[in-house]
Design a protein around this motif. Structure first.
Motif, short mmCIF file in Angstrom:
data_model
loop_
_atom_site.label_atom_id
_atom_site.label_comp_id
_atom_site.label_asym_id
_atom_site.label_seq_id
_atom_site.Cartn_x
_atom_site.Cartn_y
_atom_site.Cartn_z
N MET A 102 -8.00 -9.67 8.03
CA MET A 102 -6.85 -8.79 7.90
C MET A 102 -7.28 -7.33 7.82
O MET A 102 -6.60 -6.46 8.34
CB MET A 102 -6.06 -9.11 6.63
N LEU A 103 -8.36 -7.09 7.12
CA LEU A 103 -8.80 -5.72 6.88
C LEU A 103 -9.59 -5.14 8.04
O LEU A 103 -9.90 -3.95 8.04
CB LEU A 103 -9.64 -5.66 5.60
N ALA A 104 -9.91 -5.95 9.03
CA ALA A 104 -10.68 -5.46 10.17
C ALA A 104 -9.86 -4.52 11.05
O ALA A 104 -10.39 -3.60 11.64
CB ALA A 104 -11.20 -6.62 11.00
N ARG A 105 -8.55 -4.76 11.11
CA ARG A 105 -7.70 -3.95 11.99
C ARG A 105 -7.31 -2.62 11.39
O ARG A 105 -7.27 -1.62 12.08
CB ARG A 105 -6.45 -4.73 12.37
N ARG A 106 -6.96 -2.61 10.10
CA ARG A 106 -6.54 -1.37 9.46
C ARG A 106 -6.63 -1.49 7.96
O ARG A 106 -6.77 -2.59 7.42
CB ARG A 106 -5.12 -0.99 9.87
N GLU A 107 -6.54 -0.35 7.29
CA GLU A 107 -6.56 -0.31 5.83
C GLU A 107 -5.29 -0.96 5.28
O GLU A 107 -4.20 -0.71 5.79
CB GLU A 107 -6.62 1.14 5.33
N LEU A 108 -5.44 -1.79 4.27
CA LEU A 108 -4.29 -2.41 3.60
C LEU A 108 -4.38 -2.13 2.11
O LEU A 108 -5.48 -2.12 1.54
CB LEU A 108 -4.27 -3.91 3.83
N SER A 109 -3.24 -1.95 1.49
CA SER A 109 -3.21 -1.76 0.04
C SER A 109 -3.39 -3.11 -0.64
O SER A 109 -3.26 -4.17 -0.02
CB SER A 109 -1.89 -1.14 -0.39
N GLU A 110 -3.67 -3.06 -1.93
CA GLU A 110 -3.83 -4.29 -2.70
C GLU A 110 -2.56 -5.13 -2.62
O GLU A 110 -2.62 -6.36 -2.45
CB GLU A 110 -4.16 -3.96 -4.15
N ALA A 111 -1.41 -4.48 -2.74
CA ALA A 111 -0.13 -5.20 -2.69
C ALA A 111 0.06 -5.88 -1.33
O ALA A 111 0.56 -7.01 -1.27
CB ALA A 111 1.02 -4.25 -2.98
N GLN A 112 -0.32 -5.20 -0.25
CA GLN A 112 -0.19 -5.80 1.08
C GLN A 112 -1.11 -7.00 1.25
O GLN A 112 -0.71 -8.01 1.83
CB GLN A 112 -0.49 -4.75 2.15
N VAL A 113 -2.32 -6.91 0.74
CA VAL A 113 -3.25 -8.03 0.82
C VAL A 113 -2.70 -9.22 0.03
O VAL A 113 -2.71 -10.35 0.52
CB VAL A 113 -4.66 -7.63 0.31
N ARG A 114 -2.22 -8.95 -1.17
CA ARG A 114 -1.64 -10.02 -1.99
C ARG A 114 -0.47 -10.70 -1.26
O ARG A 114 -0.36 -11.93 -1.23
CB ARG A 114 -1.17 -9.48 -3.33
N GLN A 115 0.39 -9.88 -0.70
CA GLN A 115 1.57 -10.41 -0.01
C GLN A 115 1.17 -11.27 1.20
O GLN A 115 1.71 -12.37 1.39
CB GLN A 115 2.45 -9.24 0.45
N ARG A 116 0.21 -10.82 1.97
CA ARG A 116 -0.20 -11.57 3.16
C ARG A 116 -0.91 -12.86 2.80
O ARG A 116 -0.74 -13.88 3.47
CB ARG A 116 -1.06 -10.69 4.05
N LEU A 117 -1.72 -12.84 1.74
CA LEU A 117 -2.38 -14.07 1.31
C LEU A 117 -1.36 -15.07 0.78
O LEU A 117 -1.50 -16.28 1.01
CB LEU A 117 -3.45 -13.76 0.26
N ALA A 118 -0.35 -14.58 0.07
CA ALA A 118 0.69 -15.48 -0.46
C ALA A 118 1.47 -16.11 0.69
O ALA A 118 1.80 -17.30 0.64
CB ALA A 118 1.62 -14.71 -1.38
N LEU B 30 7.17 8.38 0.78
CA LEU B 30 7.93 7.13 0.80
C LEU B 30 7.21 6.04 1.60
O LEU B 30 7.20 4.87 1.20
CB LEU B 30 9.33 7.36 1.37
N GLN B 31 6.60 6.40 2.71
CA GLN B 31 5.85 5.43 3.50
C GLN B 31 4.68 4.87 2.71
O GLN B 31 4.40 3.67 2.78
CB GLN B 31 5.35 6.06 4.81
N ILE B 32 4.00 5.73 1.98
CA ILE B 32 2.86 5.27 1.17
C ILE B 32 3.35 4.32 0.08
O ILE B 32 2.77 3.26 -0.14
CB ILE B 32 2.10 6.47 0.57
N GLU B 33 4.43 4.69 -0.59
CA GLU B 33 4.97 3.84 -1.65
C GLU B 33 5.45 2.50 -1.10
O GLU B 33 5.32 1.48 -1.77
CB GLU B 33 6.08 4.57 -2.40
N ARG B 34 6.00 2.50 0.11
CA ARG B 34 6.44 1.24 0.73
C ARG B 34 5.28 0.29 0.98
O ARG B 34 5.47 -0.91 1.09
CB ARG B 34 7.15 1.52 2.05
N SER B 35 4.09 0.83 1.12
CA SER B 35 2.92 -0.03 1.35
C SER B 35 2.42 -0.66 0.06
O SER B 35 1.44 -1.41 0.08
CB SER B 35 1.81 0.75 2.03
N GLY B 36 3.07 -0.36 -1.06
CA GLY B 36 2.69 -0.97 -2.33
C GLY B 36 1.75 -0.14 -3.16
O GLY B 36 1.24 -0.61 -4.18
#
Length: 144
Positions: free
Chosen positions: A1-17, A65-71
């Motif tokens: 997941m992280l190979a394509r682009r930077e992800l926030s901790e919240a985004q990683v958690r959400q995708r793993l769930a 707002l975009q940054i906050e939306r990313s978690g």
């Protein structure tokens, strides 16, 4: 997941769930990734801020707002926005966004177009006072 682009901790958690991993496994994976600095919300916030300003030509509010939306935490988001906008000319960014919307046209045709552009630029996160000033400047160009 992280190979394509930077992800926030919240985004990683959400995708793993979404992929069906249990909460304990997600916590362990996120902890390991954080220790390895593979995920870093401050780095993600700065990357989003740079992309939103340079590619999408958006204003301070929309970027935050975009940054906050990313978690990303609000304080981290505010700091990243301050860092990125410290090195930018906000008026030039606004002019660039306006040029892009006008598709190379130098002037504003009438009041309806003026109102449409105002709504667009406010929606892009620019300061209302700066938007009004930029639009008035463009109107003056058409009236000698």
């Amino acid at each position: 997941m992280l190979a394509r682009r930077e992800l926030s901790e919240a985004q990683v958690r959400q995708r793993l769930a979404r992929r069906g991993h249990g909460q304990d496994a997600i916590d362990q994976a996120v902890s390991r990734l954080r220790d390895e600095r593979a995920i870093d919300d401050a780095r993600v916030a700065e990357a989003i801020a740079r992309t939103e300003t340079t590619v999408r030509r958006r204003g301070r509010l929309r970027v935050r707002l975009q940054i906050e939306r990313s978690g990303v935490d609000k304080n981290v988001a505010a700091h990243a926005v301050d860092e990125v906008f410290a090195g930018l000319d906000a008026d030039a960014l606004l002019e660039s966004s306006l040029d892009r919307r006008l598709r190379g046209g130098a002037t504003i045709a009438g009041d309806r177009e003026l109102q449409r552009l105002y709504r667009y630029l406010i929606g892009q996160g620019f300061d209302p006072e700066r938007v009004v000033a930029a639009l008035k400047k463009r109107q003056r160009r058409q009236d000698p």
